[in-house]
Design an enzyme around this catalytic site. Structure first.
Site, PDB file in Angstrom:
ATOM      1  N   TYR A   1       9.989 -36.084 -80.261  1.00 41.59           N
ATOM      2  CA  TYR A   1      11.243 -36.789 -80.562  1.00 41.59           C
ATOM      3  C   TYR A   1      12.189 -35.965 -81.442  1.00 41.59           C
ATOM      4  O   TYR A   1      13.363 -36.319 -81.585  1.00 41.59           O
ATOM      5  CB  TYR A   1      10.977 -38.158 -81.221  1.00 41.59           C
TER       6      TYR A   1
ATOM      7  N   ILE B   1       6.857 -51.428 -79.256  1.00 37.92           N
ATOM      8  CA  ILE B   1       7.731 -50.675 -80.161  1.00 37.92           C
ATOM      9  C   ILE B   1       9.162 -50.627 -79.620  1.00 37.92           C
ATOM     10  O   ILE B   1       9.644 -49.581 -79.199  1.00 37.92           O
ATOM     11  CB  ILE B   1       7.185 -49.245 -80.383  1.00 37.92           C
TER      12      ILE B   1
HETATM   13  P1  A2P Z   1      20.528 -49.684 -79.271  1.00 36.66           P
HETATM   14  O1  A2P Z   1      19.607 -48.585 -79.747  1.00 36.66           O
HETATM   15  O2  A2P Z   1      21.920 -49.217 -79.023  1.00 36.66           O
HETATM   16  O3  A2P Z   1      20.457 -50.917 -80.128  1.00 36.66           O
HETATM   17  P2  A2P Z   1      13.480 -50.009 -75.091  1.00 36.66           P
HETATM   18  O4  A2P Z   1      12.863 -50.183 -76.434  1.00 36.66           O
HETATM   19  O5  A2P Z   1      12.930 -50.887 -74.035  1.00 36.66           O
HETATM   20  O6  A2P Z   1      13.516 -48.558 -74.641  1.00 36.66           O
HETATM   21  O7  A2P Z   1      14.993 -50.478 -75.195  1.00 36.66           O
HETATM   22  C1  A2P Z   1      15.852 -49.829 -76.060  1.00 36.66           C
HETATM   23  C2  A2P Z   1      17.252 -50.138 -75.645  1.00 36.66           C
HETATM   24  O8  A2P Z   1      17.523 -51.525 -75.823  1.00 36.66           O
HETATM   25  C3  A2P Z   1      18.229 -49.399 -76.480  1.00 36.66           C
HETATM   26  O9  A2P Z   1      19.259 -49.028 -75.613  1.00 36.66           O
HETATM   27  C4  A2P Z   1      18.696 -50.417 -77.508  1.00 36.66           C
HETATM   28  O10 A2P Z   1      20.041 -50.153 -77.818  1.00 36.66           O
HETATM   29  C5  A2P Z   1      18.572 -51.706 -76.753  1.00 36.66           C
HETATM   30  N1  A2P Z   1      18.212 -52.842 -77.616  1.00 36.66           N
HETATM   31  C6  A2P Z   1      17.203 -52.900 -78.497  1.00 36.66           C
HETATM   32  N2  A2P Z   1      17.135 -54.115 -79.069  1.00 36.66           N
HETATM   33  C7  A2P Z   1      18.140 -54.843 -78.529  1.00 36.66           C
HETATM   34  C8  A2P Z   1      18.594 -56.176 -78.705  1.00 36.66           C
HETATM   35  N3  A2P Z   1      17.997 -56.999 -79.571  1.00 36.66           N
HETATM   36  N4  A2P Z   1      19.668 -56.576 -77.979  1.00 36.66           N
HETATM   37  C9  A2P Z   1      20.266 -55.745 -77.123  1.00 36.66           C
HETATM   38  N5  A2P Z   1      19.887 -54.483 -76.893  1.00 36.66           N
HETATM   39  C10 A2P Z   1      18.826 -54.030 -77.594  1.00 36.66           C
END
Ligand code: A2P
Length: 275
Positions: free
Chosen positions: A49, A230
Site C-alpha cells: 500500500y 475492513i
Molecule cells: P471514500 O474513500 O471516498 O469514502 P471497499 O471498502 O469495499 O473497497 O469500498 C471503499 C469505497 O467505498 C471507497 O470508494 C469509499 O469512498 C466508499 N465508502 C466507504 N464507506 C462509505 C460509506 N459509508 N458511504 C459511501 N461510500 C463509502
C-alpha cells in the site's frame, strides 16, 4: 462496537477495522487519526500500500494522545513480487517493522502467487517468525480453499485469518464454510464492493427499511455472517458511519434477499491471476 472474533491462536480480532489500500501516503496520517478517533481498533496495512511509514507516524501520534498501542491490532502483509525466498520474507517483514516503528500484530501472505508454487515455504517462514515471538498472529490473504488445504496438510499450521474479497455479489459461502470448519476467520476486503454494491436496489431497499445507509446494511450483513471486514474510506464521517452498526439487525428475510444477489462478480483481482 461489534464484538471481537476469537481466533485459533487464542487471540481476539476486532471484527470491524479499516483498510489503507489506495489511501494516498500524504493522506494516511489524517485517515488513521480519524479512524482511531472514531473508535476503530484494527488498521489493515500492507507493504504494497506504500503508506506504512505514515501509518507508523499516525500510530505514534495517537499513542502520545493516549491511545493505548496494545489495544490496537496492526496488520501488514508480505508482497513478495521480487522474491519468495525465506531471506526475502524475513527482510520484507523487518522492512515493514522498521517503516511502522511498532510491532506488527498480524502478518499475512498478501497473495498466494500459485504459479510460483512457493506459498507453502513462505508460510513456513511466517510460522518461524511467530514462533520466534516477532509477530502475534499469522494469516493469509487471497487464498482459495485449495491453497489453504495445502498449507494445512504440508505444514500442520492453519492460518488464523484468510483475508479475501467478499461483498454481497461475492459472498464466498463455500470458502466461509471451509474457514468455519478449520477455525479460520474470514476477513473481507472490498466489503462494500469498492462502493459499487452500495447502489444495488435490494441493498438500498433493505437499508431504507432499517433507516440506515447502504454501507451500514452491508456491514451488518458481513457481521451477521460471522466474518470480519475492513471497509475503506478517506472520509471521517464515513469512517464513523461504518462503525455505527450496533443499533439494528438484519432479519432472516433480509439475509435471504442479500444472499440472492450473488453473481460472483469481482471488483478486484482473482487469487490465481497475480503471479
Ligand atoms: P471514500 O474513500 O471516498 O469514502 P471497499 O471498502 O469495499 O473497497 O469500498 C471503499 C469505497 O467505498 C471507497 O470508494 C469509499 O469512498 C466508499 N465508502 C466507504 N464507506 C462509505 C460509506 N459509508 N458511504 C459511501 N461510500 C463509502
Amino acid at each position: 462496537m461489534p464484538a471481537d472474533l476469537p481466533m485459533l491462536d487464542g487471540r481476539a480480532l476486532p471484527a470491524l477495522g479499516f483498510g489503507l489500500y489506495k489511501v494516498p501516503a500524504e493522506q494516511t496520517a489524517e485517515v488513521v487519526a480519524a479512524g482511531l478517533d472514531a473508535g476503530y481498533r484494527l488498521v489493515d496495512g500492507a507493504e504494497f500500500y506504500g503508506n506504512e511509514r505514515e501509518l507508523g507516524e499516525a500510530l505514534r501520534r495517537a499513542e502520545q494522545q493516549g491511545v493505548a498501542r496494545d489495544a490496537l491490532t496492526v496488520t501488514s502483509k508480505f508482497w513478495g513480487e521480487s522474491s519468495q525466498e525465506p531471506a526475502a520474507v524475513r527482510e520484507a517483514f523487518a522492512q515493514s517493522e522498521r517503516a511502522l516503528g511498532t510491532p506488527i500484530d498480524v502478518y499475512m501472505i498478501h497473495w498466494p502467487r500459485p504459479a510460483r508454487d512457493s506459498y507453502v515455504d513462505v508460510w513456513r517462514t511466517l510460522v518461524e517468525l511467530r514462533d520466534e515471538g516477532r509477530v502475534r498472529t499469522i494469516g493469509v490473504s487471497n487464498f482459495t480453499h485449495e491453497h489453504l488445504r495445502r498449507l494445512i496438510e504440508e505444514t500442520g499450521v492453519t492460518p488464523a485469518i484468510n483475508q479475501v474479497e467478499s461483498h454481497p455479489w461475492l459472498p464466498q459461502h463455500e470458502l466461509r464454510a471451509f474457514h468455519r470448519h478449520h477455525g479460520i476467520v474470514t476477513q473481507a476486503w472490498s466489503p462494500l464492493g469498492r462502493s459499487r454494491v452500495l447502489h444495488d436496489p435490494t441493498i438500498q431497499r433493505i437499508a431504507a427499511a432499517h433507516g440506515v445507509s447502504p454501507a451500514q446494511a452491508i456491514i451488518r450483513w458481513h457481521l451477521q455472517l460471522g466474518g470480519a471486514l475492513i471497509p475503506k474510506s478517506t472520509h471521517p464521517h464515513r469512517l464513523r458511519e461504518n462503525l455505527d452498526v450496533d443499533r439494528f439487525r438484519l432479519g432472516d428475510d433480509d439475509m435471504a434477499a442479500i444472499a440472492a444477489l450473488e453473481t460472483g462478480e469481482r471488483t478486484g483481482t482473482h487469487p490465481d491471476d497475480r503471479n
